[in-house]
Design a protein around this motif. Structure first.
Motif, short mmCIF file in Angstrom:
data_model
loop_
_atom_site.label_atom_id
_atom_site.label_comp_id
_atom_site.label_asym_id
_atom_site.label_seq_id
_atom_site.Cartn_x
_atom_site.Cartn_y
_atom_site.Cartn_z
N ARG A 65 0.83 -1.23 0.00
CA ARG A 65 0.00 0.00 0.00
C ARG A 65 0.86 1.27 0.00
N TYR A 97 -6.99 8.47 6.06
CA TYR A 97 -7.00 7.01 6.22
C TYR A 97 -8.42 6.47 6.30
N TYR A 153 -7.19 -10.20 7.07
CA TYR A 153 -7.22 -9.71 5.69
C TYR A 153 -7.87 -10.75 4.77
N HIS A 207 -12.17 -7.44 11.45
CA HIS A 207 -11.26 -6.31 11.19
C HIS A 207 -12.09 -5.15 10.63
N HIS A 251 -8.83 -3.82 19.32
CA HIS A 251 -8.29 -2.56 18.78
C HIS A 251 -9.26 -1.47 19.24
N GLN A 264 -8.47 3.97 18.49
CA GLN A 264 -7.51 4.51 17.51
C GLN A 264 -7.99 5.87 17.00
N HIS A 286 -3.83 0.26 20.80
CA HIS A 286 -3.93 1.61 20.18
C HIS A 286 -4.10 2.65 21.28
N ASP A 295 2.73 -3.27 15.36
CA ASP A 295 1.48 -3.25 14.58
C ASP A 295 1.79 -3.48 13.10
N SER A 315 -1.33 1.03 8.17
CA SER A 315 -1.09 2.11 9.14
C SER A 315 0.29 2.07 9.78
O1 NIG Z 1 -3.93 -1.82 13.76
N1 NIG Z 1 -6.72 -0.44 13.00
C1 NIG Z 1 -6.93 -1.44 12.35
N2 NIG Z 1 -6.05 -2.28 11.83
C2 NIG Z 1 -4.67 -1.99 11.55
C3 NIG Z 1 -4.51 -1.32 10.23
C4 NIG Z 1 -4.85 -2.20 9.10
C5 NIG Z 1 -4.63 -1.64 7.74
O2 NIG Z 1 -4.67 -0.41 7.50
O3 NIG Z 1 -4.42 -2.49 6.85
C6 NIG Z 1 -4.07 -1.23 12.71
O4 NIG Z 1 -3.70 -0.05 12.59
#
Ligand code: NIG
Ligand code: FE
Length: 422
Positions: free
Chosen positions: A93, A106, A156, A189, A254, A257, A277, A328, A333
């Motif tokens: 990404r 984001y 994922y 997720h 999580h 955040q 987070h 992470d 991210s």
């Molecule tokens: O821990 N916050 C959610 N999940 C991940 C990011 C996942 C991604 O952007 O692919 C995290 O930051």
């Protein structure tokens, strides 16, 4: 008569035991005492376990080692522990990162079907052997930074087949890499695109099919949910984690955040392992975590890469919460394998002392994975997972930042990395 042992690490500038029993005595200064450091220390290793630790002269008198390693001028620590990663993914990404650095948001990218969704699409298409190879490379880089235990989340796939494919990838990696891997199911997720208009049906699929199957096949030991705007609600999180607990998985979350939605209180009520987070958290959330002994896994890489503010580690510690730090590592991210750099950021940007930074990637990270007593400290009986850094004092791991100081890594009693002395 000396006892025969496999390995003796000796003459270290410091052996950082992180043993609470040693934190009152020894060490040259108050902060070295706070990590149970032994100057001129040695570690005796036999059959994959730590047999003894103390002053070099004492251990030399007691043991005859198959191999003796001169650690003079170096620091020996417990093998570092990364308690939060998303290592198994397809695609990359960096283009999204470029857009974000030009101002794209984001959460907006995610809401418009990119971000995590783009990694889900790529991961579904990637064959297992390619997923294994990609994650194996990341694990190798982590090992190079002294990391001997890694938590790895799914998340994922977001369908039965791909979530299982990811967790089977972790199982396969655990057999071939030197580190200890701790698998976590993160089917929650985000809501997969194909369920956008019927989110409850996906929650039901997780609760009715995915969680029982994953628990039965022992493909994960914990269950995580991304509780935030654009991901899961508090009620959905509670339902999913309650089902996970019933199936025998330890809950984690999580949380905070982007917004505080009561994740810390929820996870405390479920006797969970960690809330991760925590850029946003209330006093009540902190209090609940402290009372329940829930670890705060702070993720400096995510705050850094998203240009967000860093969570307030000092405030958490001052209220009695155990703070751990993780990479992470994920394609969106926080794309890094450098755990010592994360700990350095926690020290310089989140208010931790160097001693707290060391605990954050050893004992507290072990607690976050329910492995306290087995890893994360240099105490007789614990697994022989150790890192040797070419630095004169443990504080230099955070002070001399962004560099790789690793000279040797011992994982499960076996030398996994050995750099020649220069
Ligand atoms: O821990 N916050 C959610 N999940 C991940 C990011 C996942 C991604 O952007 O692919 C995290 O930051
Ligand atoms: Fe994460």
């Amino acid at each position: 008569m000396k006892r025969d042992i496999d390995l003796l690490l000796e003459s270290a500038a410091q052996v950082v035991t992180v043993d609470p029993a040693r934190m009152r005595s020894g060490g040259e200064d108050e902060e070295a005492r706070a990590v149970g450091a032994i100057s001129g220390g040695a570690v005796a290793i036999d059959r994959g376990r730590i047999l003894d630790v103390g002053r070099t002269d004492r251990l030399r008198d007691l043991y005859r080692a198959g191999r003796t390693i001169d650690a003079s001028g170096r620091v020996v620590t417990p093998g570092l522990i990364d308690p939060h990663t998303h290592l198994v993914f397809g695609g990359q990404r960096h283009l999204e990162f470029g857009l974000r650095m030009k101002g794209a948001d984001y959460q907006e990218i995610l809401a418009s079907g990119g971000g995590i969704h783009s990694t889900v699409a790529a991961t579904r298409k990637t064959p297992v052997d390619e997923l294994v190879d990609g994650a194996a490379k990341r694990l190798e880089k982590m090992l190079e930074f002294g990391v001997t235990t890694v938590e790895v989340k799914s998340g994922y796939g977001l369908d039965v087949e791909t979530e299982l494919k990811i967790l089977e990838t972790v199982r396969c990696l655990a057999e071939r890499c030197p580190q200890r891997l701790v698998p976590t199911y993160l089917g929650a997720h985000v809501i997969p695109k194909e369920f956008a208009d019927r989110r409850q049906a996906y929650v039901d699929l997780m609760i009715g099919e995915m969680i029982p199957k994953i628990a039965r096949e022992q493909l994960a030991v914990a269950c995580d949910v991304f509780l935030d705007n654009g991901a899961y609600t508090r009620d959905e999180t509670e339902a999913i984690l309650t089902a996970a607990v019933a199936a025998g998985l330890r809950p984690k979350v999580h949380a905070g955040q982007f917004s505080d939605q009561g994740g810390p209180e929820l996870i405390a009520g479920l006797n969970g392992l960690s809330a991760d987070h925590l850029e946003q958290i209330s006093e009540a959330g902190i209090e609940a975590m402290a009372q329940a002994g829930v670890v705060a896994n702070l993720l400096p890489g995510a705050a850094y890469s998203l240009r967000d503010h860093f969570p307030d580690g000092r405030r958490l510690i001052d209220r009695g919460v155990d703070v751990a730090v993780a990479t992470d590592d994920n394609p969106g991210s926080s794309r890094t394998e450098n755990l010592p750099l994360m700990a350095s950021m926690a020290v310089t940007r989140m208010g931790l002392t160097c001693a707290e930074g060391m605990k954050a990637v050893t004992t507290n990270a072990a607690k976050a994975l329910d492995l306290a007593g087995e890893i994360g400290a240099i105490i007789p009986g614990m697994a022989a997972d150790l890192a040797v850094f070419d630095i004169p004092d443990f504080r230099a791991l955070f002070y001399h930042f962004g560099m790789n100081h690793t000279a040797m890594v011992i994982a499960k009693g076996t030398i996994a990395i050995e750099e020649e002395r220069r």
